[in-house]
Enzyme design. Structure first.
Site, PDB file in Angstrom:
ATOM      1  CE  LYS A  51      -4.792  68.798  -3.237  1.00  0.00           C
ATOM      2  NZ  LYS A  51      -3.158  69.340  -2.193  1.00  0.00           N
ATOM      3  CB  SER A 293      -5.293  76.036   4.818  1.00  0.00           C
ATOM      4  OG  SER A 293      -6.760  75.902   4.607  1.00  0.00           O
TER       5      SER A 293
HETATM    6  N1  PMP Z   1      -5.259  74.290   2.706  1.00  0.00           N
HETATM    7  C1  PMP Z   1      -5.340  72.730   3.106  1.00  0.00           C
HETATM    8  C2  PMP Z   1      -5.741  72.332   4.100  1.00  0.00           C
HETATM    9  C3  PMP Z   1      -5.068  72.139   2.197  1.00  0.00           C
HETATM   10  O1  PMP Z   1      -4.901  70.211   2.816  1.00  0.00           O
HETATM   11  C4  PMP Z   1      -4.466  72.096   0.545  1.00  0.00           C
HETATM   12  C5  PMP Z   1      -3.654  71.175   0.181  1.00  0.00           C
HETATM   13  N2  PMP Z   1      -2.416  70.139   1.004  1.00  0.00           N
HETATM   14  C6  PMP Z   1      -4.591  73.356   1.021  1.00  0.00           C
HETATM   15  C7  PMP Z   1      -4.596  74.619   1.137  1.00  0.00           C
HETATM   16  C8  PMP Z   1      -3.191  73.853  -0.861  1.00  0.00           C
HETATM   17  O2  PMP Z   1      -4.416  73.765  -1.701  1.00  0.00           O
HETATM   18  P1  PMP Z   1      -3.070  73.342  -3.057  1.00  0.00           P
HETATM   19  O3  PMP Z   1      -2.439  71.833  -2.744  1.00  0.00           O
HETATM   20  O4  PMP Z   1      -4.163  73.406  -4.260  1.00  0.00           O
HETATM   21  O5  PMP Z   1      -2.146  74.398  -3.272  1.00  0.00           O
END
Ligand code: PMP
Length: 354
Positions: A51, A293
């Site tokens: 991010k 994630s």
């Molecule tokens: N994993 C984590 C830990 C995140 O903070 C985010 C973004 N909120 C994402 C994945 C996903 O990224 P995106 O917003 O580009 O879909």
């Protein structure tokens, strides 16, 4: 393998110039032998997550357009990583920042934002991400602050089109890339990378994943929206899940682009505990330390690998560092005091300093 001998990565005029250009790293021990699996490791960004990219672009695009005035307060609703990235950018450029975050996200996230000089307004977890967005809208209306609007702004997917995707294209130029695996929070990574892969690597299969117990896209239920593309209600398919940063209780406008344009070939749900288990294995067996994630995206990459043809190349996004999860279930079972085994190691020599 050894430490790379180079003349240095370079001298930079600002921490902001170090955002992006993250490494792609091969998995050597835990992937099946008939495939090659790589991870794109976003923890290498200065504040440790993917991010940082959109935080920088949101602010610089708004500076260029004049939407953000010198010294104006920036405000955003965030699951943490965008707030942390924005806090870095705002600190480096001298903008005050207020982040709105549900109190379900890890305490580390709040503290990091505050350490970087931001204010954090917590909203009750029962009100979910939609509740954060209501508070955000109220703050914008009340104070005239600049709304970073990560869930709607074109600056989000654009930066992934212009950086994340370009890096992938460069790193796999002339080489196989059979699968790209990603989850979604705002959907910026998915929609931005999807734009480029569909055009320049049409044979690469894009695998999208989401929590099994919050399968918003899989539910087929469309998101209701206001005329400005913000959601007008929470999504009915959502349930609390442990994959922080993924799948808020809305289908963001930024994600909707990739869905409408058919950017995914397969949508595979992942159970949170599987994501946690694979994050632990990545750390303990590969030395790759990513959050829940990242572990969840990797879990699906391993599932894809099982049936992928011999010689397939899989690229898995790892969005952030595991250090952001010390107080979460990712670290359940990790002791603070010495374990029985560690005590035995300590007692195995004459000096007993316990
Ligand atoms: N994993 C984590 C830990 C995140 O903070 C985010 C973004 N909120 C994402 C994945 C996903 O990224 P995106 O917003 O580009 O879909």
């Amino acid at each position: 393998m050894s430490i790379r001998q180079t003349e240095g990565r370079g001298r930079f005029d600002s921490i902001l110039d170090t955002v992006g250009d993250t490494p792609v790293v091969k998995i050597n021990r835990i992937a099946p032998e008939h495939v090659t699996v790589y991870v794109k490791f976003e923890a290498f960004n200065p504040l440790g997550s993917v991010k940082d990219r959109l935080a920088l672009n949101i602010i610089e695009a708004a500076e260029r357009s004049g939407a953000l005035k010198p010294g104006q307060t920036v405000v955003e609703a965030t699951s943490g990583n965008t707030g942390i990235g924005l806090a870095m950018v705002c600190a480096a450029k001298g903008y005050p920042l207020v982040c709105v975050m549900a109190d379900s996200f890890s305490v580390e996230r709040r503290k990091l934002m505050r350490f970087l000089g931001a204010k954090v307004v917590l909203t009750p977890r029962a009100e979910k991400a939609y509740g954060m967005m209501v508070k955000l809208r109220e703050l914008v209306e009340e104070h005239g602050w600049f709304n970073a609007a990560q869930f709607e702004t074109s600056a989000n997917a654009d930066i992934h089109e212009n950086t994340t995707a370009r890096e992938i294209i460069g790193d796999f130029a002339g080489e196989r890339l059979d699968y790209f695996v990603t989850g979604y929070g705002t959907g910026g990574t998915f929609s931005g990378v999807g734009r480029v892969l569909r055009k320049e690597r049409p044979d690469t299969k894009i695998i999208l994943t989401e929590p099994a117990n919050a399968a918003l896209v899989g539910s087929g239920t469309p998101q209701e929206r206001n005329p400005d593309n913000t959601p007008s209600s929470g999504h009915p398919a959502w349930e609390p899940h442990p994959i922080q940063g993924w799948t808020p209780d809305i289908i963001p406008h930024v994600l909707q682009e990739g869905l409408d344009k058919g950017f995914y070939d397969e949508l595979l749900p992942v159970a949170g505990p599987d994501g946690i288990a694979w994050s632990k294995r990545l750390a303990a067996e590969e030395g790759i330390f990513t959050g829940i994630s990242g572990g969840s995206t990797f879990a699906i990459s391993m599932q894809v690998a099982e049936t992928a043809p011999e010689g397939s190349v899989i690229l898995c996004m790892l969005p952030d560092t595991g250090e952001r999860y010390l107080s979460t279930p990712l670290f359940d079972g990790i002791a603070e005091e010495m374990t029985e085994e560690e005590i035995a190691i300590s007692r195995s020599t004459p000096s007993n300093q316990m």
